[in-house]
Design a protein around this motif. Structure first.
Motif, PDB file in Angstrom:
ATOM      1  N   GLU A  33      -6.908   1.350   6.650  1.00 35.89           N
ATOM      2  CA  GLU A  33      -6.504   1.626   8.028  1.00 35.89           C
ATOM      3  C   GLU A  33      -4.996   1.704   8.151  1.00 35.89           C
ATOM      4  N   ALA A  34      -4.567   2.516   9.108  1.00 27.78           N
ATOM      5  CA  ALA A  34      -3.143   2.612   9.417  1.00 27.78           C
ATOM      6  C   ALA A  34      -2.702   1.297  10.050  1.00 27.78           C
ATOM      7  N   THR A  35      -1.503   0.852   9.729  1.00 25.91           N
ATOM      8  CA  THR A  35      -0.976  -0.355  10.352  1.00 25.91           C
ATOM      9  C   THR A  35      -0.207   0.031  11.606  1.00 25.91           C
ATOM     10  N   ASP A  36      -0.048  -0.939  12.502  1.00 25.26           N
ATOM     11  CA  ASP A  36       0.667  -0.683  13.754  1.00 25.26           C
ATOM     12  C   ASP A  36       2.155  -0.466  13.540  1.00 25.26           C
ATOM     13  N   GLU A  37       2.681  -1.000  12.468  1.00 27.67           N
ATOM     14  CA  GLU A  37       4.120  -0.900  12.186  1.00 27.67           C
ATOM     15  C   GLU A  37       4.360  -0.143  10.899  1.00 27.67           C
ATOM     16  N   SER A  38       5.527   0.464  10.808  1.00 25.61           N
ATOM     17  CA  SER A  38       5.941   1.131   9.570  1.00 25.61           C
ATOM     18  C   SER A  38       6.208   0.081   8.503  1.00 25.61           C
ATOM     19  N   GLY A  39       6.266   0.537   7.252  1.00 26.65           N
ATOM     20  CA  GLY A  39       6.613  -0.356   6.155  1.00 26.65           C
ATOM     21  C   GLY A  39       8.093  -0.676   6.155  1.00 26.65           C
ATOM     22  N   PRO A  40       8.547  -1.467   5.190  1.00 26.09           N
ATOM     23  CA  PRO A  40       9.945  -1.909   5.148  1.00 26.09           C
ATOM     24  C   PRO A  40      10.970  -0.774   5.031  1.00 26.09           C
ATOM     25  N   LEU A  41      10.561   0.359   4.464  1.00 17.29           N
ATOM     26  CA  LEU A  41      11.481   1.499   4.359  1.00 17.29           C
ATOM     27  C   LEU A  41      11.335   2.454   5.532  1.00 17.29           C
ATOM     28  N   GLY A  42      10.526   2.079   6.518  1.00 15.60           N
ATOM     29  CA  GLY A  42      10.324   2.910   7.694  1.00 15.60           C
ATOM     30  C   GLY A  42       9.286   4.003   7.498  1.00 15.60           C
ATOM     31  N   LEU A  43       8.559   3.963   6.386  1.00 14.33           N
ATOM     32  CA  LEU A  43       7.529   4.960   6.091  1.00 14.33           C
ATOM     33  C   LEU A  43       6.196   4.552   6.717  1.00 14.33           C
ATOM     34  N   PRO A  44       5.287   5.515   6.926  1.00 17.28           N
ATOM     35  CA  PRO A  44       3.952   5.161   7.417  1.00 17.28           C
ATOM     36  C   PRO A  44       3.308   4.159   6.454  1.00 17.28           C
ATOM     37  N   PRO A  62      -9.030  -8.679  -1.883  1.00 17.06           N
ATOM     38  CA  PRO A  62      -7.772  -8.987  -1.224  1.00 17.06           C
ATOM     39  C   PRO A  62      -7.472  -7.949  -0.152  1.00 17.06           C
ATOM     40  N   GLU A  63      -6.309  -8.092   0.444  1.00 20.06           N
ATOM     41  CA  GLU A  63      -5.711  -7.050   1.277  1.00 20.06           C
ATOM     42  C   GLU A  63      -4.361  -6.725   0.671  1.00 20.06           C
ATOM     43  N   MET A  64      -4.055  -5.441   0.596  1.00 20.01           N
ATOM     44  CA  MET A  64      -2.710  -5.009   0.219  1.00 20.01           C
ATOM     45  C   MET A  64      -2.235  -4.009   1.258  1.00 20.01           C
ATOM     46  N   CYS A  65      -0.940  -4.063   1.570  1.00 20.18           N
ATOM     47  CA  CYS A  65      -0.330  -3.067   2.443  1.00 20.18           C
ATOM     48  C   CYS A  65       0.609  -2.216   1.602  1.00 20.18           C
ATOM     49  N   PHE A  66       0.598  -0.932   1.908  1.00 18.04           N
ATOM     50  CA  PHE A  66       1.373   0.057   1.170  1.00 18.04           C
ATOM     51  C   PHE A  66       2.106   0.963   2.142  1.00 18.04           C
ATOM     52  N   GLU A  67       3.290   1.391   1.739  1.00 15.10           N
ATOM     53  CA  GLU A  67       3.947   2.495   2.429  1.00 15.10           C
ATOM     54  C   GLU A  67       3.497   3.777   1.763  1.00 15.10           C
ATOM     55  N   LEU A  68       3.363   4.826   2.561  1.00 16.23           N
ATOM     56  CA  LEU A  68       2.963   6.122   2.050  1.00 16.23           C
ATOM     57  C   LEU A  68       4.207   6.975   1.884  1.00 16.23           C
ATOM     58  N   GLY A  69       4.597   7.190   0.621  1.00 16.71           N
ATOM     59  CA  GLY A  69       5.761   8.006   0.317  1.00 16.71           C
ATOM     60  C   GLY A  69       5.346   9.412  -0.067  1.00 16.71           C
ATOM     61  N   TYR A  70       6.239  10.362   0.151  1.00 19.42           N
ATOM     62  CA  TYR A  70       5.933  11.753  -0.155  1.00 19.42           C
ATOM     63  C   TYR A  70       6.906  12.373  -1.147  1.00 19.42           C
ATOM     64  N   ALA A  71       8.064  11.766  -1.345  1.00 25.55           N
ATOM     65  CA  ALA A  71       9.059  12.334  -2.264  1.00 25.55           C
ATOM     66  C   ALA A  71       8.468  12.375  -3.670  1.00 25.55           C
ATOM     67  N   GLY A  72       8.433  13.548  -4.281  1.00 21.53           N
ATOM     68  CA  GLY A  72       7.871  13.697  -5.619  1.00 21.53           C
ATOM     69  C   GLY A  72       6.347  13.699  -5.625  1.00 21.53           C
ATOM     70  N   GLY A  73       5.729  13.882  -4.476  1.00 18.66           N
ATOM     71  CA  GLY A  73       4.269  13.866  -4.356  1.00 18.66           C
ATOM     72  C   GLY A  73       3.801  12.586  -3.682  1.00 18.66           C
ATOM     73  N   ALA A  74       2.658  12.649  -3.045  1.00 17.31           N
ATOM     74  CA  ALA A  74       2.132  11.490  -2.320  1.00 17.31           C
ATOM     75  C   ALA A  74       1.952  10.301  -3.262  1.00 17.31           C
ATOM     76  N   HIS A  75       2.407   9.144  -2.815  1.00 17.49           N
ATOM     77  CA  HIS A  75       2.246   7.913  -3.586  1.00 17.49           C
ATOM     78  C   HIS A  75       2.272   6.708  -2.642  1.00 17.49           C
ATOM     79  N   LEU A  76       1.719   5.608  -3.103  1.00 15.39           N
ATOM     80  CA  LEU A  76       1.663   4.385  -2.317  1.00 15.39           C
ATOM     81  C   LEU A  76       2.565   3.332  -2.943  1.00 15.39           C
ATOM     82  N   ILE A  77       3.362   2.684  -2.099  1.00 15.49           N
ATOM     83  CA  ILE A  77       4.319   1.673  -2.553  1.00 15.49           C
ATOM     84  C   ILE A  77       3.904   0.323  -1.950  1.00 15.49           C
ATOM     85  N   PRO A  78       3.432  -0.613  -2.773  1.00 10.60           N
ATOM     86  CA  PRO A  78       2.964  -1.890  -2.222  1.00 10.60           C
ATOM     87  C   PRO A  78       4.108  -2.771  -1.724  1.00 10.60           C
ATOM     88  N   TYR A  79       3.804  -3.573  -0.691  1.00  5.30           N
ATOM     89  CA  TYR A  79       4.790  -4.551  -0.216  1.00  5.30           C
ATOM     90  C   TYR A  79       4.150  -5.847   0.289  1.00  5.30           C
TER      91      TYR A  79
END
Length: 137
Positions: A33-44, A62-79
């Motif tokens: 699910e989408a989170t209500d807030e952006s990740g630490p870098l301001g990404l979705p 578990p639960e993990m939250c990820f930012e969705l990055g697009y630079a260089g192709g879609a990727h998920l960055i955990p935080y």
């Protein structure tokens, strides 16, 4: 997190109302699910979570939250990582007092865990279990 990205693509991509729940017995349900807030870098950001139950309460396992990055192709960055059964909650990247803080050793642990978890999700065939009926938001 290739499996999660493939499921996101099938679900129509990230959007603020994103909510996907995949039932895949005998495994725990998987919620993306989408989170209500952006990740630490301001990404979705998205939450990816296995839910179990204990004494009638939903438990993250578990639960993990990820930012969705697009630079260089879609990727998920955990935080963020949490497991309610062992009462552990970890934040590896955050904004604290208007400053970006990254705990690099913990970040590497989160990345490694995400790789292992993604491989397990692939082997357990969550992508194949996904249907349009899994899209709830």
């Amino acid at each position: 997190m290739k499996t999660i990205l493939a499921i996101l693509k099938k679900a129509g991509g990230w959007r603020p109302s994103l909510y996907v729940k995949i039932e895949n017995p005998p495994y725990l349900s998987l919620v993306i699910e989408a989170t209500d807030e952006s990740g630490p870098l301001g990404l979705p950001a998205i939450s990816v979570c296995h839910y179990g139950e204990q004494n009638g309460d939903a438990m993250r396992d578990p639960e993990m939250c990820f930012e969705l990055g697009y630079a260089g192709g879609a990727h998920l960055i955990p935080y963020y990582w949490r497991n309610d059964y062992v009462a552990v909650e970890q934040v590896s990247r955050a904004i604290i007092r208007d400053h970006y803080v990254a705990l690099t050793a913990l970040q590497k642990q989160h990345e490694k865990f995400a790789e292992t978890w993604d491989n397990n999700l692939r082997l357990q065939q969550y992508e194949e279990a996904f249907t349009d009926k899994c899209i709830l938001g």
